[in-house]
Design a protein around this motif. Structure first.
Motif, PDB file in Angstrom:
ATOM      1  N   SER A  25       0.675  -1.163   0.133  1.00 53.29           N
ATOM      2  CA  SER A  25      -0.092   0.225  -0.011  1.00 53.29           C
ATOM      3  C   SER A  25       0.824   1.286  -0.011  1.00 53.29           C
ATOM      4  N   ARG A  26       1.590   1.463  -1.218  1.00 50.68           N
ATOM      5  CA  ARG A  26       2.467   2.745  -1.163  1.00 50.68           C
ATOM      6  C   ARG A  26       2.194   3.118  -2.969  1.00 50.68           C
ATOM      7  N   PRO A  27       2.365   4.353  -3.178  1.00 50.69           N
ATOM      8  CA  PRO A  27       2.243   4.691  -4.287  1.00 50.69           C
ATOM      9  C   PRO A  27       3.108   3.727  -5.380  1.00 50.69           C
ATOM     10  N   MET A  56      10.837   3.447  -7.301  1.00 43.91           N
ATOM     11  CA  MET A  56       9.676   4.523  -6.826  1.00 43.91           C
ATOM     12  C   MET A  56      10.182   5.845  -6.259  1.00 43.91           C
ATOM     13  N   ARG A  57      11.113   5.452  -5.435  1.00 42.53           N
ATOM     14  CA  ARG A  57      11.952   6.697  -4.761  1.00 42.53           C
ATOM     15  C   ARG A  57      12.577   7.476  -5.965  1.00 42.53           C
ATOM     16  N   LEU A  92      10.211   9.744  -7.840  1.00 41.82           N
ATOM     17  CA  LEU A  92       9.694  10.743  -6.736  1.00 41.82           C
ATOM     18  C   LEU A  92      10.593  11.833  -6.869  1.00 41.82           C
TER      19      LEU A  92
END
Lengths: 93, 166
Positions: free
Chosen positions: A66-68, A78-79, A82
């Protein structure tokens, strides 16, 4: 001799012992392969590998983290994504 | 780098991609944050600093932090605690049952299927005309549950016819 349709390697053989102490071959379908990050190809964590009829009945939170970008990108990618959003000029974060 | 009032973006966790303010510096590695995320301590490695530094005192309250963020143009949604709604009292159902029981007793003469339908409207005017006038829709809705809607409609017409007779 087994029937022709059982010789396929898409089925796996399971030797089971029956209550009458007789050993018999059971043919079972295989599970799908593990999910992989869309960018780097690393194995994704938190994504179960089950046949469709089981995946349909599971809750959405049990099928992905449950994270983008959960279930699509690994945490590293993902990091990085962003951070990219910040460094891009002209775009409002 | 991470001073009090620094606007950052959270990179890791389930609240990744949300903006927050540095409220207090705890350690070399840890920092207290607040904003779109919950008020909690966070590792510096999980934050990416943005360009702005807001003028904020140490240990700012949550509501003040939200005010500052709204000035900058960051949208913050405040969570509202839901209160449990009291269950509405159901007074109609027992009345419907009463009407059915009373209707069946007075008129056993008619022996057709519309018997029940005719009995129901017949008994109602006896009780009180006001009730039937006041709650025609509710009774018909209840009847619809028990019977089909189509049958309920002609029942209403029969009611009006019978009233002048009596």
């Amino acid at each position: 001799m087994p029937e022709g349709r059982y010789k396929s390697r898409s089925l796996r053989r399971v030797y089971t012992k029956l209550p009458g102490s007789k050993v018999v071959v059971h043919y079972k379908k295989r599970k799908p392969s593990k999910a992989v990050c869309a960018q780097c190809g690393a194995l994704l964590k938190g994504v179960p590998r089950e046949r469709p009829y089981k995946m349909q009945n599971m809750a959405k939170t049990k099928k992905r983290p449950s994270r983008p970008y959960g279930g699509f990108l690994c945490s590293k990618c993902m990091r990085a994504k962003l951070k990219e959003k910040i460094s891009k000029p002209g775009k409002n974060v | 780098m991470f001073k009090i009032g620094r606007l950052c973006l959270k990179i890791a966790g389930r609240d990744a991609g949300l903006k927050c303010l540095v409220v207090e510096v705890i350690d070399d590695n840890y920092v207290l944050i607040d904003g779109q995320t919950r008020r909690r301590k966070c590792n510096i490695k999980h934050l990416e600093p943005l360009d702005k530094v807001l003028k904020v005192k140490k240990g700012v309250s949550h509501s003040d932090v939200l005010k500052e963020l709204r000035k900058e143009g960051v949208e913050v949604k405040e969570k509202i605690k839901r209160k449990k709604k009291a269950m509405p009292k159901i007074e109609e159902k027992p009345k419907a049952k009463e009407t059915v029981k009373k209707q069946e007793i007075p008129k056993p003469k008619k022996q057709e299927k519309p018997e029940l339908k005719k009995e129901i409207p017949a008994a109602k005017p006896k009780k009180a005309d006001k009730k039937t006038k006041a709650k025609p829709k509710k009774t018909s809705a209840k009847k619809a549950e028990k019977k089909t809607v189509k049958k309920a409609k002609p029942v209403k017409a029969k009611k009006t016819v019978k009233k002048p007779k009596k």
